[in-house]
Motif scaffolding. Structure first.
Motif: not given
Ligand code: COA
Length: 218
Positions: A80-81, A101-102, A154-157, A214-217
């Protein structure tokens, strides 16, 4: 923001009453008792919108606390964001199995000072802004796109990105942007499968610049 994000993302934009809505206890603890009124207002609108977006996805209305670095902590299985400016706030949530991610950001549609502009824009971006149609503060769009990129990244890396670590290209006809991340940041974060490219959408009206990506799954 609904127009800028794919259907898999639930989006809620704040109504006037949301700015003075209810926080859950865990969220209130993150905000602290000494938060100034404007910070309380922004944080509250973001959490109320977050819960409305979660409800639209069929999720229970759980707390969205803040991590020590201020990033929101979304329920397991979701991404989320949140963004807020003076008069606008929105939250967006999606299932993690649909999107990796979004991110989204809203800024007042105002000119950046020359000093801020130097901090935000690379020379290539300045040259691009000079070629784009007049009537829009394009460096502000680039600024917003970069904040969106950071919220995706940031949330994924988990690592920092400076404003000069992304080269943004705007397509004003399509209302889209691409951000190419500096190879050194990719190399430094290779364990986390960092995205080299983030693509998103933007919209500008008289008062507001909005960007989302967004980033795709995987
Ligand atoms: C985190 C940051 C992007 C927030 O943007 P902002 O324009 O200041 O504020 P916004 O209202 O749009 O967003 C604030 C929300 O972002 C969210 N946020 C904060 N840190 C975050 C992070 N590390 N990752 C994802 N979301 C974050 C929070 O939900 C926050 O609202 P809340 O505190 O009420 O929960 C900004 O403060 C920042 O640190 N920028 C520097 C890094 C950067 O943008 N680099 C550019 C890379 S190309």
């Amino acid at each position: 923001m609904r127009d800028l994000l794919p259907p898999a993302v639930a989006v809620a934009v704040a109504e006037p009453a949301d700015w003075s809505g209810q926080l859950l206890a865990e969220e209130a603890a993150c905000l602290g008792e000494r938060a100034v009124a404007s910070r309380r207002r922004d944080f509250t609108a973001g959490r109320v919108c977050a819960r409305r977006a979660m409800a639209a996805l069929g999720l229970p209305p759980v707390a969205v606390p803040a991590a020590a670095d201020r990033s929101p902590v979304w329920p397991a299985g979701t991404v989320g964001t949140i963004t807020h400016t003076r008069d606008y706030c929105a939250a967006a949530v999606a299932h993690r199995d649909e999107l990796r991610s979004v991110g989204m950001d809203a800024e007042g549609h105002k000119e950046l000072s020359a000093g801020v502009r130097r901090l935000i824009c690379l020379p290539e971006e300045e040259a691009q802004c000079a070629r784009l149609p007049p009537g829009i503060f394009w460096p502000t769009v680039i600024f917003s796109a970069k904040e969106t990129v950071y919220k995706v990244w940031h949330p994924i890396v988990g690592s920092w990105l400076d404003f000069h670590d992304a080269l943004v290209h705007l397509d004003p006809d399509a209302g889209t942007f691409t951000a190419r991340i500096a190879p050194a940041r990719i190399a430094a974060a290779s364990d986390a499968h960092p995205p080299a490219l983030v693509t998103g959408r933007f919209a500008v009206d008289a008062d507001l610049v909005r960007t989302a990506a967004t980033l795709a799954a995987r």
